[in-house]
Every structure is written in C-alpha cells, then in structure tokens.
Design a protein around this motif. Structure first.
Motif, PDB file in Angstrom:
ATOM      1  N   SER A  89       0.847  -1.186   0.000  1.00  0.00           N
ATOM      2  CA  SER A  89       0.000   0.000   0.000  1.00  0.00           C
ATOM      3  C   SER A  89       0.881   1.234   0.000  1.00  0.00           C
ATOM      4  O   SER A  89       1.498   1.574   0.999  1.00  0.00           O
ATOM      5  N   ASP A  91      -0.334   4.242  -0.865  1.00  0.00           N
ATOM      6  CA  ASP A  91      -1.235   5.386  -0.858  1.00  0.00           C
ATOM      7  C   ASP A  91      -0.923   6.243   0.367  1.00  0.00           C
ATOM      8  O   ASP A  91      -1.130   5.819   1.500  1.00  0.00           O
ATOM      9  N   ALA A 470      -6.450  -0.740  -1.129  1.00  0.00           N
ATOM     10  CA  ALA A 470      -5.249  -1.031  -0.337  1.00  0.00           C
ATOM     11  C   ALA A 470      -5.347  -2.407   0.310  1.00  0.00           C
ATOM     12  O   ALA A 470      -4.365  -3.175   0.317  1.00  0.00           O
ATOM     13  N   ARG A 473      -4.698  -5.040  -2.303  1.00  0.00           N
ATOM     14  CA  ARG A 473      -3.281  -5.127  -2.690  1.00  0.00           C
ATOM     15  C   ARG A 473      -2.452  -5.855  -1.634  1.00  0.00           C
ATOM     16  O   ARG A 473      -1.572  -6.659  -1.956  1.00  0.00           O
TER      17      ARG A 473
END
Length: 484
Positions: A89, A91, A470, A473
């Motif tokens: 992740s 992000d 997220a 993933r």
C-alpha cells in the motif's frame, strides 16, 4: 458501464443512510461489473494453487484437511512478509492507519504483525466474533421449527415462531437455504389435522416468546433500515421480504408472516381471524398439541448465508438465539454484544480494547484489534484445546475473492486480479474503517490466516474505494509471494 455504476454508487453513498452502513458489504453486487460467476482455476505467479485450508470436507476428518503438501510447504519469514506487505500500500492517505496480523494456518504461529494490538473499526468483520458465539452455542446441524399448535379441543391456533426469518409464503424448497420452510406446506398440515374435527373457522395468533429482544440494536442508524440495508431483528419473517438496497423490509415482519399464513390457510379451506397483536408475546399453553411444523435450513447454512451476504439482522437473530439457548438475557440493547464478548473471553481470545455494541458490526463507535480477529481465525484453523465445533467449516465457507458474496466485486484491478479465487475473507466496509479477515495460500502452498484493518483515510466515497483497494493489494501481495 464502469463509470456509470461507480457514479450511481457515489450518489447512493452521499444521499442515504447507507453512509453509516457497510457500504460495499450490504450490497455485494454493486461493484461486480463484468466479473464472471464461474469459479476459475486460478494460479499464483504461474504456480497451481493448492486446496485452501481450512477447507470444507463434510465426509472427512479434521486431520485430513492438513494435507502432506500443505504441511511440507515452506513457512514465510517475518522479513519476507514485511518486505512484501510493506510495499503493498503506497497510498499516502493511508499511512499510519494499517493493522495487520498474519498466522500460519497449520501451527497457529503469528508470522507477522503490524500495529496489531491497536483497536480499529472492524465493520462487518465483527460478524466473525458472532460466528464464534453461534458455533460455540448452537448445534450447526440443527434446524429452526415453525410450528402451529392448539390446546386440545380448541379452535384457537398458535403459530410458534422458532427463529426462521427465511420462510417461503408458498411451498418450501427442500434444497434451498432461503425459503426451505414453506407456509403453504404448514397450512396443508394444519388443514389435514383440523379436518376430522370439522373446524373451518379458527382464530390465529403468534407466539413470539422465543428469544425476545429489541426490534433494532439501539445504536443502529434508522436510515439504514429505511433504505433497505437491514431490517428488524425478530424471530420470524418471509424470504420474499428480505431487505435490499432501495427496497426496505416491512417494519413488522411478524405481521406479514401472520397475514401470509392466513392466506395459506384460506387456500386450504380454513378461514382464520387474527388475534390482537398485543397477545403475540404470550407463549402457547403447555398442553397444546402440534398440528403441523416446517423446518428451516440448518443453523450452519443460515450462518454461512449471513456471512456471505453480510446480513446484519440475520446475524443478530442467530446470536440472540444462541444467547437464549445459553440461558443469557436477550431483552436489552447490549445483550447480544455482551454474549459475544463472553464467548470470546471463554476461549481465550484477546479482547483488550474491544468495544462491541452489537453482533453485526453495523453500529458506529465499535473497535477491535487485528489481534482479536486473528485469534478467532487461529481458533478455527488449528486444533487447539478450545476448538469450537463447526467454526472451521464456517471460516472455510467465507466468500471467495472475485467470485462470491461480498468478495465478488473485489480483486478486480490489474494489481490484484492474478489471485482471484484464492483468498477467502469476511469483508468490512464503513466510512470510518475497512477490513478483510480470512484465509489464503502462498505461492509455495502454505496456508495462512490474515487480518488487515485500515482506518485514518478520508471519510468519503473516494476514501472508501482507496481503502478497499489497499486491502486487496496487501492480501494479493501476501498470496502471490513465498515471503522467504
């Protein structure tokens, strides 16, 4: 088509009580898009995927679930897991808001943890706590009976509710979970039992004395009921009136059952007049005799359905029945949550920081750590002394990534679709937090349990989608790596 569907969902989230509900879990098909229904034969990085563990095997012993191939498969290392999951992740909106616990499904050893003890919003993954409480108390092979009784010589009929909220108004479907017990079949039995007496006009009331309690958990948002994302928690209901997005269930499902049964009796030549609803809380007389009965799907099948569809009221119903069976109170708003915590504690599940207000995860203000959820999965996957009968099969039956239930629309991006069909998990999606908890198998064939909780993301539609992406993933990275 993708843009239209996402835009429609955005409007729904922004304009209704759905903003407080399990956004993607209560309506599992909304983001399905073009995902095929057939279960694929997936591979992970080109390696054939072994049988998932835990795995349903009704005719086999628990020991047979641990195949030689899976027990011999290499165990991921903490360093390998940290490397794989740490980069899953990227992000920046989610930094600092992730809690993870990964265990070996064979030994139960925790292989990797990241901020796992911090309580976060569990959303509908809290239903795994409910599943433990139900499996620990009820015989999952048993069924719920809906009966009609009458005192000897009386034409006053009593329909005794036994917990089945999936009644078919017509004939039952023997192989179905929803609608297995049918009111038309029950009416046929009652009419046949009355025929020797010549009675064609009767009174009918309901006996709702089994597992009484609040119609709605007090913390639920009324808008979620109004908009069709959950319904009243009662002990009887019709399969044809289950809630759906934009189509709310009747406020009083028990009244609808009574009306449907009156219609079913009329079709069999028996005219029934309903007694006042104020009498429906009284139990049938002790000397009453059975005139007919129909039985639901098993508790285990209904629990699987509740988890597959993330059905909030159905989960609350099952926990309330479990609490009543155990002799616990069911009449107060927090009784279901208290019973669930009691059963978690009894099995040694760590509950530090746990805040439960209901059994379904729908109420705001709830908290659970990845460690607590991981403890439930550990109990299901391994042969511990505290093993809960049937819980392993329940966890093995969780929705499959990209294929079924609330996981059907997940793992659909280019970054995750290579693992479709491998992870199984209970989803949890609220504006304040998102979660996945379940089982997977590494590329080397090692079965694992995992919990991933994400919070501290923007509480809007975009934030919800980023959090879900997220989670997918992270679990995809866990699945495709050997992590050594």
């Amino acid at each position: 088509m993708r843009r239209v569907m996402l835009a429609s969902l955005a409007v729904l989230v922004a304009t209704t009580g759905y903003v407080a509900a399990d956004v993607m879990d209560v309506a599992p098909g909304i983001l399905t898009l073009d995902r095929p229904v057939a279960i694929p034969a997936p591979t992970v990085s080109g390696t054939p995927v072994p049988v998932l563990l835990p795995s349903p095997a009704p005719a086999a012993s628990d020991d047979s679930l641990l195949t030689a191939a899976s027990t011999a498969a290499p165990v991921p290392t903490a360093e390998g897991l940290a490397a794989a999951l740490g980069g899953a992740s990227d992000d920046p909106a989610l930094k600092g808001g992730v809690g993870i616990s990964v265990r070996d499904a064979i030994t139960g050893d925790e292989l990797y943890a990241l901020d796992a003890d911090r309580p976060r919003v569990p959303a509908s993954t809290a239903k795994l706590f409910a599943a433990l409480a139900v499996a620990d108390t009820l015989d999952l092979r048993e069924t719920m009976a809906t009966r009609v009784v009458a005192a000897p010589g009386s034409s006053d009929l009593v329909l005794v509710a036994g917990g089945d909220t999936l009644l078919a108004p017509g004939k039952g479907a023997p192989d179905a979970v929803v609608g297995r017990a049918g009111l038309a079949d029950l009416a046929s039995q009652v009419a046949a039992a009355l025929k020797p007496t010549g009675a064609t006009k009767v009174t009918l009331r309901l006996d709702l004395s089994w597992a009484p309690g609040p119609r709605y958990p007090p913390e639920w948002n009324p808008d979620d009921v109004r908009d069709g994302f959950t319904q009243a928690v009662v002990m009887t209901g019709l399969a044809t009136q289950l809630p759906a997005a934009g189509r709310p269930s009747p406020i009083r499902p028990e009244t609808e059952v009574a009306k449907a049964f009156v219609a079913a009796l009329k079709a069999k030549g028996v005219t029934a007049t309903l007694a006042p609803e104020k009498t429906w809380g009284d139990p049938a007389s002790a000397d009453a005799v059975d005139l007919g009965s129909v039985r639901s799907a098993t508790y285990g099948e209904v629990l699987d359905l509740a988890l597959d569809r993330s059905e909030n009221a159905l989960t609350e119903n099952l926990v309330r029945q479990a609490a009543a069976t155990a002799g616990r109170s069911t009449t107060k708003g927090g009784d279901n949550a208290a019973f669930v915590v009691e059963r978690l504690t009894a099995h040694g599940i760590p509950t530090e920081g746990l805040v439960l207000k209901d059994a379904s995860g729908l109420s705001p203000g709830q908290a659970a750590s990845a460690a607590t959820l991981s403890g439930v999965l550990h109990l299901a996957a391994t042969d511990s002394p505290d093993q809960v009968p049937g819980l392993r099969d329940v966890i093995a039956g969780l929705p499959v990534s990209g294929v079924s239930g609330t996981m059907r629309g997940r793992f659909s991006s280019d970054a995750t679709e290579d693992v479709v069909g491998v992870p199984r998990a209970k989803t949890g999606t609220l504006k304040a937090g998102s979660a996945l908890a379940g089982t997977t198998v590494t590329a080397d064939g090692r079965p694992l349990t995992f919990v991933v909780l994400v919070d501290e993301f923007p509480e809007d539609f975009g934030g919800t989608l980023r959090a879900r992406a997220a989670l997918d993933r992270i679990v995809a990275a866990l699945t495709r790596c050997g992590c050594r």
